[in-house]
Design an enzyme around this catalytic site. Structure first.
Site, PDB file in Angstrom:
ATOM      1  CD  GLU A 179      17.106 -44.173 -17.822  1.00  0.00           C
ATOM      2  OE1 GLU A 179      16.400 -43.692 -18.110  1.00  0.00           O
ATOM      3  OE2 GLU A 179      18.926 -43.366 -16.921  1.00  0.00           O
TER       4      GLU A 179
HETATM    5  C1  BGP Z   1      16.716 -40.185 -19.698  1.00  0.00           C
HETATM    6  C2  BGP Z   1      17.932 -40.176 -18.323  1.00  0.00           C
HETATM    7  C3  BGP Z   1      16.399 -39.878 -16.861  1.00  0.00           C
HETATM    8  C4  BGP Z   1      15.075 -41.131 -17.083  1.00  0.00           C
HETATM    9  C5  BGP Z   1      14.726 -40.664 -18.327  1.00  0.00           C
HETATM   10  C6  BGP Z   1      13.139 -40.387 -19.140  1.00  0.00           C
HETATM   11  O1  BGP Z   1      17.713 -39.849 -21.048  1.00  0.00           O
HETATM   12  O2  BGP Z   1      18.582 -40.975 -18.246  1.00  0.00           O
HETATM   13  O3  BGP Z   1      16.543 -39.303 -16.313  1.00  0.00           O
HETATM   14  O4  BGP Z   1      14.641 -38.900 -17.537  1.00  0.00           O
HETATM   15  O5  BGP Z   1      15.470 -40.750 -19.975  1.00  0.00           O
HETATM   16  O6  BGP Z   1      13.145 -39.494 -19.717  1.00  0.00           O
HETATM   17  P1  BGP Z   1      11.907 -38.704 -19.867  1.00  0.00           P
HETATM   18  O7  BGP Z   1      11.704 -38.379 -18.327  1.00  0.00           O
HETATM   19  O8  BGP Z   1      12.256 -37.293 -20.336  1.00  0.00           O
HETATM   20  O9  BGP Z   1      11.171 -39.227 -19.791  1.00  0.00           O
END
Ligand code: BGP
EC number: 3.2.1.86
Length: 469
Positions: A368
């Site tokens: 991610e």
């Molecule tokens: C991480 C998670 C994802 C994604 C990402 C971005 O914590 O694993 O699911 O959501 O965050 O965060 P956000 O969607 O709050 O911007």
């Protein structure tokens, strides 16, 4: 595009990452049971978790359940080598404690993984991404109950057997360190006033460590050549000043994150927990069999999400705090921030990669990284997301430098390659995608997909294997 002399390895897994609860929708279709995501109205941080009357954004999400063929064809057009997603546990075991899996749920992921493979896209599959069965919360108290290990192992074995010829890369728990910050989302339990919060959190962490080891054991037995990873929300803590107390505080904050990978990558509890558990009055339900399992079944790779770094101070009083992926931190005066206050630090990614590789000497996987922003659709339907291109380019360059530093990096998966429901806010307006989805925060829109400027940019990045960023 910028020509770089970056040498990403042959077979580097460029791609994207999504999660069932944030894309699929069809939240009760074909026998699916309710997950904890299905009762979140405004994202993972905002209790109370029941929002009677509020349209829950995760119920429809972006309707990936019915549109995945179109979306995967778009990912393939960008040249994706890999796509991370999660299996919704409640499609396979609706309540979580059934003896036999739900065939309709298994069939959906058969079709999804077949569609990916048709385009030579390698699935990277998360078993639990903030979407555990609500039934296990209500009937067993969530991960504070050791029985969850048995239910998780049953679920893991069912999907390993079903998809053994389709999926090689697996991850047990998404951002397992979420337990420290949102025990309900990570562990499916509400910690009541007067309970020892640390006791419950570290007990749930232990049960998930054992569950991860059992999943690694089963994965290797059922799928020869498979790779089982662990996954944390990473992001280093920098000391706010060079005062020795700040250095110690930063070390301690980093240890709170790396505690989880220490256990799952090394196979034993680090010695520093002795002080922690004494201070927190924690006494783990930990058997000799548990210890054997942890030791014998460590993970093959370490994956992580990276969005930002943060600062730590021994005395944060009077200092400005900033929000970020899961944990708050002291504001870094040298960094800019996104519209959501997440401070932008590409160098921190290189630092994190070196820190993790030095610590474990195991392959790493960025599963991610992305830039949440409000995008504008122009009259001519174009979307000029140059800000997203520069964020991603800068982070990919630092990932390339880490490889030159000697880090073994399996791949780079952009978070949200298509706009999805934000985890922390439950909103659509925090967009990450190379592909825009016509849906607003109120759930209005046609769900039409529109390529952004970053779509062709990423296509070129992948085609050049990072030589052109
Ligand atoms: C991480 C998670 C994802 C994604 C990402 C971005 O914590 O694993 O699911 O959501 O965050 O965060 P956000 O969607 O709050 O911007």
């Amino acid at each position: 595009m910028k020509q770089t002399d970056m040498q990403f390895p042959e077979g580097f897994l460029w791609g994207g990452a999504i999660a069932a609860n944030q894309v699929e929708g069809a939240y009760q279709e074909n026998g699916k049971g309710l997950s904890i995501a299905d009762i979140l109205g405004n994202g993972i941080f905002n209790p109370p978790y029941e929002h009677p009357g509020k349209k829950n954004p995760y119920h429809e999400a972006i309707d990936f359940y019915h549109r995945y063929e179109e979306d995967i064809a778009l990912f393939a057009e960008m040249g994706f080598k890999a796509l991370r997603t999660s299996i919704a546990w409640t499609r396979i075991f609706p309540n979580g404690d059934e003896e036999t899996p739900n065939e309709a749920g298994l069939q959906f992921y058969d079709q999804l993984f077949d569609c990916m493979r048709k385009y030579n896209i390698e699935p990277v599959v998360t078993l639990s991404h903030y979407e555990m069965p609500l039934g296990l919360v209500k009937d067993y108290g969530g991960w504070r109950n050791r029985k969850l290990i048995e239910f998780f192992e049953r679920y893991a074995i069912a999907v390993f057997k079903r998809y053994k010829d389709k999926v090689k890369y697996w991850i047990a728990f998404n951002e397992i360190n979420v337990l420290l910050h949102i025990p309900f989302v990570g562990g499916g339990t509400v910690i009541e006033e007067g309970e020892n919060k640390k006791q419950i959190i570290y007990q749930m962490a232990h049960y998930q460590h054992v569950a991860s080891a059992l999943a690694a054991k089963a994965c290797h037995e059922i799928i020869p050549g498979s790779q089982m990873g662990c996954m944390i929300a990473a992001g280093p803590y920098y000391p706010h000043t060079c005062h020795p107390d700040d250095i110690l505080t930063a070390m301690e904050m980093d240890r709170q994150v790396y505690f989880f990978t220490d256990v799952m990558a090394r196979g034993y509890y680090p010695t520093y927990v002795k002080r922690w558990f004494k201070e927190y009055d924690v006494e783990l339900d930990l058997t000799a069999e548990d210890e054997q399992l942890l030791k014998q079944h460590t993970v093959d790779y370490i994956s992580f999400s990276y969005y930002k770094s943060r600062c730590a101070s021994a005395d944060p009083s009077g200092l400005e705090m900033v929000s970020g992926n899961l944990a708050m931190g002291v504001k870094n005066p040298y960094l800019k921030a996104s519209e959501w206050g997440w401070q932008i630090d590409p160098t921190g990614l290189r630092f994190t990669l070196n820190q993790l590789y030095d610590r474990y000497q195991k392959p790493l996987f960025i599963v991610e990284n992305g830039f949440g922003a409000v995008d504008t659709v122009e009259e001519d339907q174009s979307i000029h997301d140059d800000y997203r291109i520069s964020y991603l380019r800068d982070h990919m360059i630092e990932a390339g430098k880490a490889i030159e530093d000697g880090v073994e990096l399996l791949g780079f998966l952009s978070w949200g390659p298509i706009d999805i429901v934000s985890a922390s806010t439950g909103e659509m307006k925090k967009r990450y995608g190379y592909i825009y989805v016509d849906k607003d925060n109120e759930g209005n829109g046609t769900l039409r997909r529109i390529k952004k400027k970053s779509f062709d940019w990423y296509k070129e990045v992948i085609a050049s294997n990072g030589a052109s960023l």
